[in-house]
Design an enzyme around this catalytic site. Structure first.
Site, PDB file in Angstrom:
ATOM      1  N   THR A   1       0.832  -1.206   0.000  1.00 41.00           N
ATOM      2  CA  THR A   1       0.000   0.000   0.000  1.00 41.00           C
ATOM      3  C   THR A   1       0.867   1.257   0.000  1.00 41.00           C
ATOM      4  O   THR A   1       1.970   1.240   0.537  1.00 41.00           O
ATOM      5  CB  THR A   1      -0.853  -0.048   1.282  1.00 41.00           C
TER       6      THR A   1
ATOM      7  N   GLY B   1     -10.175  -3.592   2.650  1.00 42.11           N
ATOM      8  CA  GLY B   1      -9.204  -3.517   3.746  1.00 42.11           C
ATOM      9  C   GLY B   1      -9.369  -2.250   4.556  1.00 42.11           C
ATOM     10  O   GLY B   1     -10.408  -1.581   4.515  1.00 42.11           O
ATOM     11  N   ASP B   2      -8.321  -1.915   5.279  1.00 40.98           N
ATOM     12  CA  ASP B   2      -8.371  -0.727   6.143  1.00 40.98           C
ATOM     13  C   ASP B   2      -8.141   0.572   5.383  1.00 40.98           C
ATOM     14  O   ASP B   2      -8.537   1.645   5.848  1.00 40.98           O
ATOM     15  CB  ASP B   2      -7.295  -0.843   7.233  1.00 40.98           C
TER      16      ASP B   2
ATOM     17  N   THR C   1      -0.224   0.862   6.741  1.00 35.00           N
ATOM     18  CA  THR C   1      -0.041  -0.241   5.792  1.00 35.00           C
ATOM     19  C   THR C   1       0.172  -1.520   6.583  1.00 35.00           C
ATOM     20  O   THR C   1       0.897  -1.533   7.577  1.00 35.00           O
ATOM     21  CB  THR C   1       1.140  -0.010   4.847  1.00 35.00           C
ATOM     22  N   GLY C   2      -0.468  -2.586   6.165  1.00 33.18           N
ATOM     23  CA  GLY C   2      -0.321  -3.834   6.883  1.00 33.18           C
ATOM     24  C   GLY C   2      -1.546  -4.695   6.696  1.00 33.18           C
ATOM     25  O   GLY C   2      -2.335  -4.479   5.770  1.00 33.18           O
TER      26      GLY C   2
ATOM     27  N   GLY D   1      -4.877  -5.508   6.851  1.00 34.98           N
ATOM     28  CA  GLY D   1      -5.975  -4.568   7.028  1.00 34.98           C
ATOM     29  C   GLY D   1      -7.023  -4.968   8.041  1.00 34.98           C
ATOM     30  O   GLY D   1      -7.568  -4.107   8.745  1.00 34.98           O
TER      31      GLY D   1
END
Ligand code: ASP
Length: 338
Positions: A200, A230-231, A251-252, A254
């Site tokens: 991301t 996602g987030d 980022t990761g 989500g």
């Protein structure tokens, strides 16, 4: 329907009490290009240089606009669009594939002075998802539009629509094949655990009027289920900005970032607990997320121009230009931020 210029002027007027003259106030930018199992041994010097060059280019493009006194949103969008256009990052061109072999893109943008925000989720044909998030923010009464509705809206606003294949890259296709094979052999359809492909992109800025702005754009996670969001487009989870505390882009993995409301939690800790940006960011990334298996990182900036960029994964692509105009680029090691 609101007009972009009117909204920008309006936000500047309503915020006049908080505005500090450009010459007294530093501007700064931090960007990320994703976090995950990013190990130096997997990089050739050429590849590392390509990442660093593109990160520098994006940070400089955003910073140049901030220096000219342009609104923070412009800087965030300009930086993110460079990363959306680069096949190196998981946003726009170079976005990861869904299980079915398509690209479903998410993006969001938030202004910390007005708390105005916009997002698009699960879009397949919008060339620049961050531009679409901005259009939702300024030209609609809504915060989030999804799927075909978001695409129709983007077209109405004159944004460029493209074929989904424009986002294809050989490298991401290979990742899809590998992740699918791994998931299938483990009987893990839909389970994203062990999916190391985070990429991301995001940007946070402090602009010359003292406003904090955050934006994020992504292709999501490799082999994700159709319709999975996602987030990144979720305001408060992947993106948050509040002039009284900080601006954050995440980022990761989500699902964890949504469940733990990561971006807003960092800012809220600052606001109500009086903690520093670094303390709040480190607590959420290392003490809250890490123990529950939420891999990833964030970039954050506060109204003094303090910067934080912790990650609990092996690496995180990032660059910053601080209040003194100093550029730093990082991939593997954490930044020493006091
Ligand atoms: N946070 C993104 C998502 O879950 C993925 C990423 O950061 O790479 O969709």
């Amino acid at each position: 329907m609101k007009k972009f210029l009117a909204a920008v002027m309006c936000s500047a007027l309503t915020l006049s009490s908080q505005v500090v003259a450009a010459e007294d106030k530093p501007v700064a930018i931090v960007i990320h290009g994703g976090a995950g199992t990013i190990l130096k041994k997997n990089f050739t010097p050429e590849l590392e240089k390509a990442y660093k060059d593109t990160l520098s280019e994006a940070a400089k493009a955003g910073y140049a606009l901030l220096e000219q006194g342009e609104p923070g949103e412009k800087a965030v969008i300009a930086a993110i669009q460079i990363l959306e256009t680069s096949p190196l990052f998981n946003a726009g061109i170079g976005a990861v594939y869904t299980w079915e072999g398509e690209h479903e893109l998410d993006a969001s943008l938030m202004h910390g002075g007005t708390h105005n925000a916009g997002a698009v989720a699960g879009v397949k044909t919008i060339r620049s998802p961050i531009a679409a998030a901005s259009a939702v923010m300024h030209l609609s009464p809504h915060v989030m539009l999804s799927g075909e509705g978001a695409e129709a809206f983007a077209e109405e606003q004159g944004l460029t629509l493209v074929d989904n294949h424009i986002f294809d890259t050989e490298r991401r296709l290979e990742s899809l094949k590998k992740v699918k094979a791994r998931m299938e052999s483990a009987g893990l359809y839909g389970d994203q655990k062990g999916n190391e492909r985070f990429g991301t992109v995001g940007a946070v800025v402090l602009d010359s009027e003292g406003n904090l702005v955050a934006g994020t754009s992504t292709g999501g996670m490799t082999a994700k289920c159709y319709g999975r969001i996602g987030d990144s487009p979720v305001i408060g989870a992947g993106t948050w900005a509040d002039n009284d505390s900080c601006a954050v882009s995440a980022t990761g993995h989500g699902e964890f970032f949504i469940r733990y409301h990561v971006a807003a939690d960092i800012c809220t800790r600052m606001k109500y607990q009086g903690t520093t940006l670094k303390e709040a960011s480190d607590t959420v990334i290392f003490d809250v997320l890490k123990p529950v298996g939420g891999d990833g990182g964030i970039i954050a900036i506060d109204k003094e121009g303090n910067i934080a960029a912790p990650f609990n994964s092996a690496g995180m692509y990032r660059a910053k230009i601080d209040g003194k105009g100093v550029l730093s680029v990082g991939i593997f090691e954490q930044w020493e931020i006091l």
